[in-house]
Each structure stands twice: as structure tokens, then as C-alpha cells.
Design a protein around this motif. Structure first.
Motif, mmCIF file in Angstrom:
data_model
loop_
_atom_site.group_PDB
_atom_site.id
_atom_site.type_symbol
_atom_site.label_atom_id
_atom_site.label_comp_id
_atom_site.label_asym_id
_atom_site.label_seq_id
_atom_site.Cartn_x
_atom_site.Cartn_y
_atom_site.Cartn_z
ATOM 1 N N MET A 90 41.359 30.407 38.253
ATOM 2 C CA MET A 90 41.895 31.645 38.866
ATOM 3 C C MET A 90 41.073 32.791 39.002
ATOM 4 N N ASP A 93 38.724 32.150 42.025
ATOM 5 C CA ASP A 93 39.417 32.478 42.903
ATOM 6 C C ASP A 93 39.629 33.988 43.504
ATOM 7 N N THR A 94 39.903 34.773 42.245
ATOM 8 C CA THR A 94 40.132 36.109 42.425
ATOM 9 C C THR A 94 38.934 36.874 42.592
ATOM 10 N N ASP A 220 48.455 36.790 42.146
ATOM 11 C CA ASP A 220 47.271 35.762 42.293
ATOM 12 C C ASP A 220 45.904 36.676 41.876
ATOM 13 N N ASN A 221 45.907 37.911 41.794
ATOM 14 C CA ASN A 221 44.851 38.845 41.712
ATOM 15 C C ASN A 221 44.904 39.909 40.781
#
Length: 316
Positions: A90, A93-94, A220-221
Motif C-alpha cells: 500500500m 502504491d501511494t 487508498d492514499n
């Protein structure tokens, strides 16, 4: 003789009651001690995972103490149930999203020119407004006042996403640090108020087109930044739909969301002081949502003053 028997029985009963009460207190004490130890062990396990994730990210040069802290690592881990591998992915991805979206530079310049920004906030009233009783920044959305068709026809999806990211970068980098200083303890969550006065279920279905893309970016971020959600002026049909839909949410998320109708003030003021609530929602604050009013404004003013002083000094 019978009296003695009764007295003896009564004495035994009293002693039995005392022993039972003592036994119960002992059991309760053991249970409390066990619970305390369990919490301590959980905290120690979680802290070990924070350190493990930090070490992995440092080795990959994806973490440094100047830009990150252990609190943000804990949020990413909490979003993935403290699974280090999942939190690591995660984070990666961020980092990728931030590079591609240009998130690090979002506070360098306003996404919209002043007149365009004024237009958007007139069509879609929202913004920061003070802090709740726990010291968390309060984010207000007046969805009942939103002119959805005009918003979607005048502003494309990418622009709306950039406006949202700019707001969240301000929250994370300016509002939360200032709120932490004001509260005297670490703040990394927000309280969000959704005013849905006058919206039908059909209207709310359409509003999702505006909110879902930005909510996905937040999830998500900027994980685990949701502290409290208060939905006010909800019609009965919405409350019924929420009672059904909330089954798809985790118990922890359900605890953070409260829904109320037009008599919302007691609930709202339970979480947020009236002085921190816009007058339009029954509070005593007359600061417009467009000002993003809160304790962080003092910090901004000090920074501006210092920058101006440094600039003046540089010209001498």
C-alpha cells in the motif's frame, strides 16, 4: 436449638456470600489484569510491526524521518490489519500515486484561479471549519446546497480530484500539525459533517458521482484518517437505507458513523462545540467554509510573517 441452627445457617449464608463476593472480585481483578496484559501485548506486537515496516522502507529509500513519522506508518498498517506485506505494498502504491499525481507540489499553487475557486465553492459548499472536542479538524460538506449538474458540467473529474487532493494535503501537512499543537497531543484524524438537508434518495445517488472518486483517493492514499462522520438532516428513508447498507461496513467503521435527522443539534454539539459549528448548521461561527477556518490559520499567519521578514532581511 432451632434458633441456634437458624443462626448458624444465617452465619454460613453470610460467610458464603462474603466468600462469593470475594471470589467474584478476584475473578474480576484477574479478568482486568488479563485484559490489560492483552492490550499491552497487542500494543507491543503492533509497535514491532511499525518498526519492521520502517526498516523495510528505509532500505528501499521510501521513508525518511524528515518527511515521515511512525504515526503515518501505523495508519498504513492499521488499514491492512497490521499485515506488514500488505501495508508495504500500500505504501509503495501511494508513493507511485504521489509521483504521478504530483501530490508533493499540491500546496505550491492553487489548483483553481480565485474566481473559479469561488464558483466551485458556491456550487459545492465544503471546507474545513474548526475542530471537534477531541481537537480533530472538522470538514463540512453541505451536500443539500450542492448544484451537482452545474459542478459536473463546469469542472472535469481530474480538476475535482486535484481540488480534493490539495485540500487533503493541506489537512495532512498544515491543519493536523496545527491542531496537534493546539490540542497538546497527536492528531491524525478528522471529523466530517455531511449536511444532506433536502436531498432525495435519487439526489444522493447522483451525489455519489461527485464523492466516490475523491473518497477512493482518500481511502487508498490517506488511510485511517476518518475519525468521526456525522450525517445530519437525513430523511427517514435514508436512515432506513443506511441501517441496511451498514452491514457491509466493518464494526469499527460503523462506530464512527452517526446518522440523525433535522433535530441534530444535541448529537452534533456532543462532538463539536457550537463555537466551531457554522451558523448555517446552528452553531455560532460566522466564518465562511471557503476560509478553511481553524487554529491552523495562526500558524499560516506566522509563517507568512516569517517569510516576509526573511525576504525583507534578504534585501538589506
Amino acid at each position: 436449638m432451632s434458633a441456634i441452627t437458624r443462626d448458624s445457617a444465617g452465619g454460613m449464608s453470610a460467610r458464603s456470600g462474603m466468600l462469593s463476593a470475594m471470589s467474584q472480585r478476584t475473578t474480576n481483578a484477574k479478568s482486568t489484569t488479563s485484559h490489560t496484559h492483552g492490550l499491552a501485548n497487542k500494543a507491543a506486537t503492533e509497535q514491532a510491526k511499525v518498526e519492521e515496516l520502517k526498516q523495510i522502507l528505509e532500505e528501499e529509500k521510501l521513508y525518511n524521518d524528515q518527511h515521515h513519522d511512525l504515526f503515518v506508518l501505523r495508519r498504513f498498517l492499521a488499514a491492512r490489519n497490521f499485515d506488514v506485506d500488505a501495508a508495504h505494498k500500500m505504501w509503495e502504491d501511494t508513493c507511485r500515486w504521489r509521483r504521478e499525481f504530483g501530490a508533493d507540489a499540491m500546496l505550491d499553487k492553487d489548483v483553481l484561479e480565485p474566481e473559479r475557486k469561488k464558483r466551485l465553492l458556491g456550487l459545492f459548499p465544503h471546507g474545513l471549519h474548526g475542530v471537534d472536542k477531541e481537537g480533530r479538524p472538522v470538514l463540512v460538506y453541505q451536500l443539500g446546497e450542492t448544484k451537482l449538474s452545474a459542478v459536473l458540467s463546469e469542472f472535469d473529474e481530474l480538476t475535482l480530484q486535484r481540488v480534493h487532493v490539495q485540500l487533503f494535503e493541506f489537512i495532512m501537512r498544515v491543519a493536523m500539525p496545527a491542531a496537534s499543537l493546539a490540542a497538546g497531543h497527536h492528531i491524525d484524524k478528522i471529523c466530517t459533517i455531511f449536511d444532506i438537508k433536502g436531498l432525495s434518495m435519487w439526489d444522493m445517488t447522483k451525489i455519489k458521482a461527485l464523492l466516490i472518486p475523491t473518497m477512493a483517493i482518500t481511502r487508498d492514499n490517506y488511510p485511517e484518517t476518518l475519525g468521526q462522520v456525522i450525517i445530519i438532516n437525513a430523511p427517514m428513508i435514508f436512515d432506513g437505507a443506511y441501517q441496511v447498507g451498514k452491514r457491509m461496513l466493518t464494526v469499527e467503521t460503523q462506530r464512527k458513523i452517526q446518522v440523525t435527522g433535522s433535530r441534530y443539534k444535541d448529537l452534533l454539539f456532543k462532538h463539536v462545540e457550537p463555537s466551531q459549528v457554522p451558523a448555517a448548521l446552528g452553531g455560532s461561527s460566522h466564518a465562511p467554509l471557503s476560509d478553511n477556518w481553524g487554529p491552523w490559520q495562526t500558524l499560516i499567519q506566522q509563517t507568512v510573517a516569517q517569510t516576509a521578514g526573511d525576504g525583507a532581511a534578504a534585501t538589506r
